[in-house]
Scaffold this active site. Structure first.
Site, PDB file in Angstrom:
ATOM      1  N   HIS A 141       0.759  -1.271   0.104  1.00  0.00           N
ATOM      2  CA  HIS A 141       0.168  -0.044   0.169  1.00  0.00           C
ATOM      3  C   HIS A 141       0.900   1.296   0.020  1.00  0.00           C
ATOM      4  CE1 HIS A 141      -3.644   2.248   1.137  1.00  0.00           C
ATOM      5  NE2 HIS A 141      -2.802   3.210   1.705  1.00  0.00           N
ATOM      6  N   GLU A 142       1.904   1.221   0.831  1.00  0.00           N
ATOM      7  CA  GLU A 142       2.716   2.494   1.076  1.00  0.00           C
ATOM      8  C   GLU A 142       3.642   2.724  -0.200  1.00  0.00           C
ATOM      9  OE1 GLU A 142       2.473   4.654   3.245  1.00  0.00           O
ATOM     10  OE2 GLU A 142       1.076   3.621   4.420  1.00  0.00           O
ATOM     11  N   HIS A 156       2.013   4.730  -2.564  1.00  0.00           N
ATOM     12  CA  HIS A 156       1.865   6.284  -2.598  1.00  0.00           C
ATOM     13  C   HIS A 156       3.475   6.737  -2.727  1.00  0.00           C
ATOM     14  CE1 HIS A 156      -1.715   6.533  -0.564  1.00  0.00           C
ATOM     15  NE2 HIS A 156      -1.453   5.917   0.484  1.00  0.00           N
TER      16      HIS A 156
END
Length: 419
Positions: free
Chosen positions: A18-19, A22
């Site tokens: 997920h990170e 970003h």
């Protein structure tokens, strides 16, 4: 022990993937990613690349995070009078500000900081040998924080707020997007691990190891023709027949199951097993096993999982019940159960949780990615950003709501699990 390890691996992969979404799109948008951390807590290892990102490994193997310049709580606080040391280049520009006593540089200049501006003017002022001096700071200078983590400073031009609204929108969406991609890949892998994807249109079944029908001698790919006299031609018929035949089932009572194995048809007595108030006979739908079926089936499982999660979310909103929510404790319990059931169950859990994490983060609550995306869309419509103070207050309100909810959910999980 295997349950704890499974929880750490599953949770860690979900958060890091997920990170990374970003991280990747922030860099593409010109935002300085000051740190990409794997794990939480005290730092074990750190390396700064040529773009100024510090890659850190931390002691607690629970997820990770991305620290973008000017995003969220990314701030550099230096209290007045803080002792520090400055490293200067040949032009007299500060290239390193050391606030840590753990990394002493004997060639640096000791200073007691009085004031600083590391975003706009790029300067630092302090007492040096009883004399007040101001030094210009290099745009790409680094700062060593008190815990020894060395990061790039964050001038305004590389901060999150100064990226294009499209870049910020993509940066915020990329986290959930990566979870959807991961979930789909995991479900495709699950299809290959299982040897195929479930086929609910047939009465061919897969047998759960040590389940009720396995103990009765029924094998993989046998056909269940009837249960307690009720005809079975597909998976829906099978589940309905099990429900009907176990409604008034007494302890240790069996039900007759008619099964075809090859050319032989026989009726065996099966003792259903009770779990969480429902009876199970230990079967799964049969499998479709072509390459096309496996790949397409993986996409189908991902889609069905997403629809199930959205439906559950709608039901939760319309009829809120905290028992329908689960936090880290519930996730650990599910991880432990999946680990006991085998690798395929762990993959299924990871796929479901990845889709769940992606959808949950798109809820338009200010503390979540969905809230940030909503702010980006509002900015697009207004053709100007919200005031920084307004956005900060909205985000803090969202964080407060999420913290209270997480505490309540975790406490509820603990009470349900241990008491």
């Amino acid at each position: 022990m295997i349950g704890i390890l499974t929880f750490i691996i599953v949770f860690g992969i979900l958060v890091v993937v997920h990170e990374f979404g970003h991280f990747y799109f922030a860099k593409k948008s010109g935002i300085l990613v000051r740190e990409f951390s794997v794990g939480m807590g005290p730092k074990i290892f750190s390396h700064i690349d040529k773009d100024g990102t510090a890659y850190t490994l931390r002691i607690l193997p629970l997820g990770g995070y991305v620290r973008m310049a000017g995003w969220g709580d990314d701030t550099t606080e230096i209290k007045t009078g803080t002792p520090a040391s400055l490293t200067l280049n040949q032009d007299g520009l500060v290239t390193r500000i050391n606030l840590s006593q753990k990394r002493v540089d004997n060639k640096s200049l000791p200073i007691n900081v009085l004031s600083y501006d590391l975003e706009d003017k790029l300067e630092i002022t302090g007492r040096v040998l009883d004399e007040t001096k101001t030094y210009s700071v290099d745009h790409d200078a680094t700062i060593v924080e008190e815990d020894g983590t060395e990061l790039r400073i964050a001038p305004l031009d590389v901060q999150y707020q100064n990226a294009t609204v499209g870049g910020r929108l993509m940066t915020n969406f990329a986290g959930p997007m990566n979870n959807f991609i991961l979930g789909t890949v995991v479900f495709i892998l699950l299809a290959f691990v299982q040897g195929g994807v479930q086929d609910t249109t047939t009465n061919h079944i897969q047998v759960v190891e040590n389940g009720a029908v396995a103990k009765a001698g029924i094998k993989n790919n046998d056909q269940i023709l009837a249960i307690a006299g009720k005809k079975v031609s597909n998976w829906s018929d099978l589940t309905d027949a099990v429900d009907q035949s176990t409604k008034e089932l007494k302890s240790n009572q069996t039900i007759p199951v008619t099964v075809r194995s090859g050319k032989t048809t026989k009726t065996v007595q099966v003792k259903p097993e009770k779990s969480d108030g429902s009876y199970f006979i230990g079967v799964r739908p049969g499998l479709k096993m072509s390459l096309k079926d496996k790949v397409f089936g993986g996409f189908q499982m991902a889609w069905n999982s997403a629809l199930a999660i959205i439906t559950a979310l709608k039901n939760l909103i319309s009829n809120f019940n905290i028992n329908k929510l689960g936090g880290p404790v519930a996730m650990y319990r599910m991880s432990n159960q999946a680990a006991q059931a085998g690798f395929a169950s762990v993959l299924y859990l990871m796929g479901m949780l990845s889709m769940d994490l992606g959808i949950f983060n798109l809820i338009p609550i200010p503390a979540l990615d969905g809230g940030k995306i909503l702010i980006n869309l509002i900015e697009m419509i207004r053709r100007k950003p919200l005031k920084q103070e307004t956005e900060t207050y909205i985000t803090l309100a969202g964080v407060a709501v999420m913290v209270v909810l997480m505490i309540a959910v975790t406490w509820n999980d603990i009470m349900r699990t241990f008491f």
